[in-house]
Design a protein around this motif. Structure first.
Motif, PDB file in Angstrom:
ATOM      1  N   ILE A  50      24.071  -8.101 -32.561  1.00  0.00           N
ATOM      2  CA  ILE A  50      22.699  -8.042 -32.047  1.00  0.00           C
ATOM      3  C   ILE A  50      21.660  -7.936 -33.163  1.00  0.00           C
ATOM      4  CG2 ILE A  50      22.581  -5.520 -31.622  1.00  0.00           C
ATOM      5  CD1 ILE A  50      21.473  -7.797 -28.917  1.00  0.00           C
ATOM      6  N   ARG A  51      21.969  -7.108 -34.178  1.00  0.00           N
ATOM      7  CA  ARG A  51      21.096  -7.014 -35.349  1.00  0.00           C
ATOM      8  C   ARG A  51      21.965  -7.062 -36.584  1.00  0.00           C
ATOM      9  NH1 ARG A  51      18.741  -4.076 -31.376  1.00  0.00           N
ATOM     10  NH2 ARG A  51      20.514  -2.670 -31.562  1.00  0.00           N
ATOM     11  N   TYR A 163      14.173 -13.752 -29.478  1.00  0.00           N
ATOM     12  CA  TYR A 163      14.750 -12.978 -30.587  1.00  0.00           C
ATOM     13  C   TYR A 163      16.261 -12.827 -30.486  1.00  0.00           C
ATOM     14  CZ  TYR A 163      14.195  -9.751 -26.715  1.00  0.00           C
ATOM     15  OH  TYR A 163      14.228  -9.194 -25.459  1.00  0.00           O
ATOM     16  N   CYS A 164      16.849 -13.222 -29.357  1.00  0.00           N
ATOM     17  CA  CYS A 164      18.170 -12.683 -29.011  1.00  0.00           C
ATOM     18  C   CYS A 164      19.335 -13.647 -29.232  1.00  0.00           C
ATOM     19  CB  CYS A 164      18.152 -12.236 -27.562  1.00  0.00           C
ATOM     20  SG  CYS A 164      19.634 -11.317 -27.138  1.00  0.00           S
ATOM     21  N   PRO A 264      14.194  -2.772 -19.761  1.00  0.00           N
ATOM     22  CA  PRO A 264      13.630  -3.021 -21.087  1.00  0.00           C
ATOM     23  C   PRO A 264      12.292  -3.777 -21.031  1.00  0.00           C
ATOM     24  CG  PRO A 264      15.970  -3.505 -21.075  1.00  0.00           C
ATOM     25  CD  PRO A 264      15.565  -3.280 -19.638  1.00  0.00           C
ATOM     26  N   GLN A 266      10.408  -4.279 -23.973  1.00  0.00           N
ATOM     27  CA  GLN A 266      10.403  -4.949 -25.292  1.00  0.00           C
ATOM     28  C   GLN A 266       9.051  -4.891 -25.983  1.00  0.00           C
ATOM     29  OE1 GLN A 266      13.350  -5.285 -26.065  1.00  0.00           O
ATOM     30  NE2 GLN A 266      14.587  -6.161 -24.435  1.00  0.00           N
ATOM     31  N   ASP A 304      13.959  -0.521 -23.582  1.00  0.00           N
ATOM     32  CA  ASP A 304      14.194  -0.931 -24.961  1.00  0.00           C
ATOM     33  C   ASP A 304      12.867  -1.480 -25.472  1.00  0.00           C
ATOM     34  OD1 ASP A 304      16.893  -0.493 -24.505  1.00  0.00           O
ATOM     35  OD2 ASP A 304      17.435  -2.608 -24.412  1.00  0.00           O
ATOM     36  N   ILE A 306      10.974  -3.444 -28.950  1.00  0.00           N
ATOM     37  CA  ILE A 306      11.099  -4.065 -30.270  1.00  0.00           C
ATOM     38  C   ILE A 306       9.738  -3.977 -30.944  1.00  0.00           C
ATOM     39  CG2 ILE A 306      11.481  -6.225 -31.521  1.00  0.00           C
ATOM     40  CD1 ILE A 306      13.418  -7.059 -29.338  1.00  0.00           C
ATOM     41  N   PHE A 335      13.703  -0.497 -31.642  1.00  0.00           N
ATOM     42  CA  PHE A 335      14.256  -1.243 -32.773  1.00  0.00           C
ATOM     43  C   PHE A 335      13.161  -1.974 -33.534  1.00  0.00           C
ATOM     44  CE2 PHE A 335      16.996  -1.492 -29.007  1.00  0.00           C
ATOM     45  CZ  PHE A 335      18.119  -0.819 -29.451  1.00  0.00           C
ATOM     46  N   LYS A 336      13.399  -2.134 -34.838  1.00  0.00           N
ATOM     47  CA  LYS A 336      12.551  -3.051 -35.616  1.00  0.00           C
ATOM     48  C   LYS A 336      13.051  -4.457 -35.352  1.00  0.00           C
ATOM     49  CE  LYS A 336      13.129  -0.723 -39.636  1.00  0.00           C
ATOM     50  NZ  LYS A 336      13.089  -0.493 -41.084  1.00  0.00           N
ATOM     51  N   TYR A 337      12.150  -5.388 -35.223  1.00  0.00           N
ATOM     52  CA  TYR A 337      12.585  -6.773 -35.028  1.00  0.00           C
ATOM     53  C   TYR A 337      13.406  -7.228 -36.225  1.00  0.00           C
ATOM     54  CZ  TYR A 337      12.601 -11.811 -35.007  1.00  0.00           C
ATOM     55  OH  TYR A 337      13.014 -13.112 -35.063  1.00  0.00           O
ATOM     56  N   ASN A 338      14.516  -7.874 -35.909  1.00  0.00           N
ATOM     57  CA  ASN A 338      15.408  -8.371 -36.950  1.00  0.00           C
ATOM     58  C   ASN A 338      15.722  -9.833 -36.627  1.00  0.00           C
ATOM     59  OD1 ASN A 338      18.867  -8.175 -37.564  1.00  0.00           O
ATOM     60  ND2 ASN A 338      17.335  -8.181 -39.175  1.00  0.00           N
ATOM     61  N   ARG A 340      17.432 -13.180 -36.160  1.00  0.00           N
ATOM     62  CA  ARG A 340      18.829 -13.579 -36.047  1.00  0.00           C
ATOM     63  C   ARG A 340      18.942 -15.094 -36.172  1.00  0.00           C
ATOM     64  NH1 ARG A 340      21.492 -11.132 -37.869  1.00  0.00           N
ATOM     65  NH2 ARG A 340      23.384 -10.834 -36.671  1.00  0.00           N
TER      66      ARG A 340
HETATM   67  N1  5AD Z   1      15.953  -7.534 -33.260  1.00  0.00           N
HETATM   68  C1  5AD Z   1      15.723  -6.274 -32.812  1.00  0.00           C
HETATM   69  N2  5AD Z   1      16.126  -5.824 -31.632  1.00  0.00           N
HETATM   70  C2  5AD Z   1      16.794  -6.683 -30.833  1.00  0.00           C
HETATM   71  N3  5AD Z   1      17.315  -6.536 -29.591  1.00  0.00           N
HETATM   72  C3  5AD Z   1      17.892  -7.690 -29.244  1.00  0.00           C
HETATM   73  N4  5AD Z   1      17.760  -8.604 -30.218  1.00  0.00           N
HETATM   74  C4  5AD Z   1      17.070  -8.001 -31.217  1.00  0.00           C
HETATM   75  C5  5AD Z   1      16.604  -8.423 -32.495  1.00  0.00           C
HETATM   76  N5  5AD Z   1      16.813  -9.666 -32.937  1.00  0.00           N
HETATM   77  C6  5AD Z   1      17.189  -5.291 -28.812  1.00  0.00           C
HETATM   78  C7  5AD Z   1      16.457  -5.517 -27.503  1.00  0.00           C
HETATM   79  C8  5AD Z   1      17.562  -5.464 -26.498  1.00  0.00           C
HETATM   80  C9  5AD Z   1      18.506  -4.483 -27.120  1.00  0.00           C
HETATM   81  C10 5AD Z   1      19.899  -4.548 -26.589  1.00  0.00           C
HETATM   82  O1  5AD Z   1      18.488  -4.832 -28.477  1.00  0.00           O
HETATM   83  O2  5AD Z   1      15.553  -4.458 -27.325  1.00  0.00           O
HETATM   84  O3  5AD Z   1      17.119  -5.049 -25.216  1.00  0.00           O
END
Ligand code: 5AD
Ligand code: SF4
Length: 440
Positions: A50-51, A163-164, A264, A266, A304, A306, A335-338, A340
């Motif tokens: 996921i990250r 982002y996923c 979530p 986001q 959740d 981001i 979470f910090k955006y990461n 992918r």
């Molecule tokens: N960067 C950061 N957080 C992420 N999530 C999913 N993909 C990313 C990403 N690229 C977080 C979202 C999701 C949780 C399982 O992980 O918030 O709901």
């Protein structure tokens, strides 16, 4: 071959449920599970993508176990799950100690792949499937408490959140045959379990269609709840675009469907939500929360978030904070955006929020959530909750620990109660993480 298998699981609850399926498949092929990595002839690592930091942990773990391979040259090591799916053969090319690579839809092939590895070949199967749900496989339970367990009701994901990585590593969405879900939940209840969590990437879009029947998530949830009033039912994860009033009404009608929704958000900025391809706005999210509050009084809510997604401004960030404050989340994963590789965001947008800003915004968010979490717990003081006991508290055997329907952890004097019992607890005080009370 030494047919002892050791399995280590990273990532989400879905991976935990998958590991139970994997052990079941392998045990039919004569393997026995071991808790001791040094005894194993086969080590499997069920991975998360996921990250990037989830993947880094797994590289670190591989390094840490590399000496075992030197000690035992017949030891086989397999990487399974999301990271196996994402990196495929590259995993073997970069990590010579890996013998087997298996994606989330190919677990039935594991016994065969292990034999191939035994014969000295590297074995890879990362084919994704449109049908596989492992419906007929009875998972070998690996939870520690024997009270609560997971039941996977669907696999894959059709939402293309920008982002996923999940849709790429877990494939298209498919729902599991409802009867097989019910049978598994019944079996758990008969074994003494008192709580099941129905799992899917987006449970609200559960949909089983056959010649004479359509079963959506509200119907499935209701069927599971009707197994026995003594079986608590939870579910995760809901998607704000799909969560319906019909589902909320079903939740409100059954005492044993837990009053907690993980929804979530986001982000709190409609502009960012649009870029994220979440298919709802801030207003839509708020409307769903209002419906939850009206239809299910006393329901807890978690999210959740981001922070630092592409182009996020200070104003967007403030909107996330204000949404959190408005919703008063009981709990949040932040979470910090990461970025992918391969995702829409990686292909189309620039990851342009500097790391320092991401960190600052995340800290601010966590500080706010801490405040909200404490407020949520303090508001329970003086109230009585039905608690399902899960076992002794971490600190002392004189105390037991359980959860409210709202999914808050409660600790109370053990007396003669035991795990699996339901008791009524009056909440007297709280810490940052726990409610403390006594039975009444
Ligand atoms: N960067 C950061 N957080 C992420 N999530 C999913 N993909 C990313 C990403 N690229 C977080 C979202 C999701 C949780 C399982 O992980 O918030 O709901
Ligand atoms: Fe779970 Fe997603 Fe991580 Fe896979 S990538 S283990 S589905 S969180």
């Amino acid at each position: 071959m030494n047919k002892k298998v050791y399995i280590e699981t990273y990532g989400c609850q879905m991976n935990v449920a998958d590991s139970e399926v994997v052990v079941s498949i392998l045990s039919k092929a004569g393997f026995v599970q071991t808790e001791n990595i040094k005894d194993a002839g086969l080590i499997l690592i069920n991975t998360c993508s996921i990250r990037d930091n989830a993947e880094q942990r797994i590289w670190g773990r591989l390094n840490a176990i590399s000496h075992l391979k030197k000690q035992k040259n017949d030891l086989k090591i397999g990487i399974i799950g999301c990271m196996a799916e994402r990196l495929k053969e590259k995993l073997i090319e970069t990590q010579h100690l890996v013998d087997i690579v298996v994606g989330p839809d190919a677990y039935r092939e594991l016994p065969l792949l292990v034999s191939e590895a035994e014969a000295g070949h590297k074995a890879v199967n990362v084919l994704l499937s449109r049908e596989e749900t492992y419906a007929d496989i009875s998972p070998v339970r690996m939870d520690k408490n024997g009270v609560s367990s997971f039941v996977s009701i669907m696999r894959g994901c059709n939402n293309m959140c920008a982002y996923c990585v999940v849709p790429y590593v877990r494939g298209a969405e498919r729902s599991r045959y409802p009867e097989s879900v019910l049978e598994e939940a019944k079996e758990l209840f008969e074994m003494g379990y008192r709580e099941v969590t129905l799992l899917g990437q987006n449970v609200d879009s559960y949909n089983w269609v056959s010649n004479n029947e359509i079963v959506g998530f509200p119907e499935l949830l209701e069927k599971v709840a009707m197994i026995d009033p003594g079986l608590r039912v939870r579910f995760s994860t809901s998607h704000p675009k799909d969560i319906s009033d019909s589902l909320l009404t079903t939740i409100s009608r059954y005492n044993n469907i837990c009053k907690h929704i993980h929804l979530p958000a986001q982000s709190g900025s409609s502009r960012i939500l649009n870029l994220m391809n979440r298919e709802y706005t801030r207003e839509w999210y708020m409307d769903r929360v209002n419906s939850i509050r009206t239809l299910i009084p006393g329901c807890s809510l978690s999210t959740d978030m981001i922070t630092g997604f592409c182009t996020e401004t200070e104003e967007d960030h403030k909107e996330s904070l204000s949404l959190m404050e408005w919703a008063g989340f009981d709990f949040a994963y932040m979470f910090k955006y990461n970025e992918r590789p391969g995702t829409k965001a990686a292909r189309k947008y620039k990851d342009d929020v500097p790391e320092t800003i991401k960190s600052e915004r995340l800290s601010e968010m966590i500080a706010l959530q801490n405040k909200l979490s404490i407020k949520s717990k303090k508001s329970d003081i003086g109230m009585v909750f039905d608690v399902l006991i899960e076992g002794f508290s971490k600190r002392s055997v004189e105390y037991l620990s359980g959860r409210t329907s709202q999914n808050k952890v409660v600790v109370f004097p053990a007396d003669d109660f035991k795990k699996g019992d339901y008791i009524k607890v009056l909440i007297e005080r709280c810490t940052a993480a726990t409610l403390i009370g006594r039975s009444v």
